[in-house]
Design an enzyme around this catalytic site. Structure first.
Site, PDB file in Angstrom:
ATOM      1  CG  ASP A 120      37.358  34.354  43.524  1.00 38.15           C
ATOM      2  OD1 ASP A 120      36.335  34.942  43.930  1.00 38.15           O
ATOM      3  OD2 ASP A 120      37.581  34.153  42.314  1.00 38.15           O
ATOM      4  CD  GLU A 133      33.344  38.401  40.360  1.00 38.93           C
ATOM      5  OE1 GLU A 133      33.019  37.986  39.223  1.00 38.93           O
ATOM      6  OE2 GLU A 133      34.087  37.760  41.144  1.00 38.93           O
ATOM      7  CG  ASP A 162      35.847  38.801  36.740  1.00 38.77           C
ATOM      8  OD1 ASP A 162      34.720  39.238  36.514  1.00 38.77           O
ATOM      9  OD2 ASP A 162      36.754  38.809  35.880  1.00 38.77           O
ATOM     10  CG  ASP A 187      39.290  33.696  38.659  1.00 36.20           C
ATOM     11  OD1 ASP A 187      38.683  33.653  37.582  1.00 36.20           O
ATOM     12  OD2 ASP A 187      38.838  34.242  39.691  1.00 36.20           O
ATOM     13  CE  LYS A 222      37.943  30.171  35.420  1.00 37.55           C
ATOM     14  NZ  LYS A 222      38.049  31.053  36.582  1.00 37.55           N
ATOM     15  CG  ASN A 282      34.546  29.810  38.128  1.00 38.45           C
ATOM     16  OD1 ASN A 282      34.793  30.236  39.264  1.00 38.45           O
ATOM     17  ND2 ASN A 282      34.724  30.541  37.052  1.00 38.45           N
ATOM     18  CB  SER A 339      38.734  35.174  32.839  1.00 36.95           C
ATOM     19  OG  SER A 339      37.664  35.950  33.329  1.00 36.95           O
ATOM     20  N   GLY A 340      36.173  33.310  33.547  1.00 39.16           N
ATOM     21  CA  GLY A 340      34.768  33.206  33.182  1.00 39.16           C
ATOM     22  C   GLY A 340      34.201  34.537  32.760  1.00 39.16           C
ATOM     23  NE  ARG A 373      26.635  35.118  36.499  1.00 42.91           N
ATOM     24  CZ  ARG A 373      27.926  34.842  36.670  1.00 42.91           C
ATOM     25  NH1 ARG A 373      28.716  35.727  37.242  1.00 42.91           N
ATOM     26  NH2 ARG A 373      28.422  33.698  36.262  1.00 42.91           N
TER      27      ARG A 373
END
Length: 293
Positions: A248, A101, A94, A92, A225, A251, A180-181, A137
């Site tokens: 972490d 983030e 962030d 991941d 992912k 997701n 990554s998101g 967001r």
């Protein structure tokens, strides 16, 4: 024939008391046949090879009881992860590969960092649907000039140990990738800098030099992912059992569960409980010792 396991203990400092108490725990769960130690400027590692007489799940439970009483972390590492052969590392981004983030750094330019951070925290705890929370967001970024992306790229800080970990995998000839998101416009320069094998992320929609407050295409969520992990392993001819995934947030759960070893890095409680290894020592380089790279 039962395959041996490795038990890896790690802390800023390990002493004879840690070793003695860990051996006492393991004596009830198997037979230790090998032992090795390693020290870096930031942490120490104790590696024990175990011929198990108890299920892996029971060994993990015992180590999770041992860790809080000693202040050291410990992980059970399956044989395919540490034995010689092709491996794959997927991370991941962030709050894992990097300290920040990204969406919060972007939102700061709109004066909405605190608002966005609250939604991010809830999503990472698994309290909100990730895709819905991301759309919410990203909407806060609407109207920002595209120049804010360059500003955020310049502010990115890698997590401690990230470059050492990635470099070690590269030197051993193993692929390293990220999923990554976050956003490809921020991730791509970092991926090039680290010479990553692949990098998958969302794409911010841009029109007339400004962010529209939308993402282009499907959101990279927990199912994506996991799919990227499986497809990347197959493409690299790496057995899924020899993959290591690090993350972490909620997701990341599917990816961590599918990997040969899922590592929760300074993670939310639900992620720590589900992962094969929980790493609270803030140094990604510890992962190198888990996979013997």
């Amino acid at each position: 024939m039962t395959q041996n396991l490795r038990v890896v203990a790690y802390a800023e400092r390990l002493d004879d008391g840690h070793r003695t108490s860990l051996l006492a725990v393991l004596r009830e769960l198997g037979r230790v046949v090998d032992e090795a130690g390693a020290r870096t400027p930031r942490f120490e590692v104790l590696t024990l090879e175990l011929v198990p007489s108890a299920p892996t799940s029971r060994i993990r439970v015992a180590l999770r009881t041992w860790s809080p009483t000693t202040g050291a972390g410990a992980a059970v590492v399956p044989a395919p992860v540490y034995l010689p052969g092709p491996k794959l590392l997927i991370l991941d981004v962030d709050s894992t590969l990097i300290r920040q983030e990204v969406i919060e750094l972007l939102a700061a330019h709109a004066g909405r960092e605190a608002e966005v951070a609250a939604v991010t925290d809830a999503a990472m705890r698994g309290e909100l649907d990730f895709a819905q929370s991301l759309h919410q967001r990203v909407l806060a970024l609407r109207g920002l000039p595209v120049s804010v992306i360059d500003d955020v790229v310049d502010r990115i800080e890698l997590s401690v140990g990230a470059e050492r970990l990635v470099s070690a995998y590269h030197r051993a000839g193993h692929p390293v990738g990220v999923v990554s998101g976050g956003f490809s416009q921020v991730l791509d320069p970092l991926a090039a800098r680290l010479r990553l094998t692949f990098a998958v992320a969302n794409e911010l929609e841009i029109a007339d030099g400004r962010l529209t407050g939308r993402v282009s295409g499907a959101v990279v969520d927990r199912r994506t992912k996991e799919r990227v992990l499986r497809e990347s392993a197959a493409r690299a001819a790496v057995p899924l059992a020899a993959t290591v995934a690090v993350g972490d947030g909620a997701n990341d759960l599917d990816m961590l569960a599918a990997a040969g070893l899922g590592v929760a890095f300074n993670a939310k409680p639900a992620v720590r409980a589900a992962a094969g290894a929980a790493l609270d020592l803030p140094d990604l380089d510890v992962v190198r010792h888990l996979s013997d790279v």
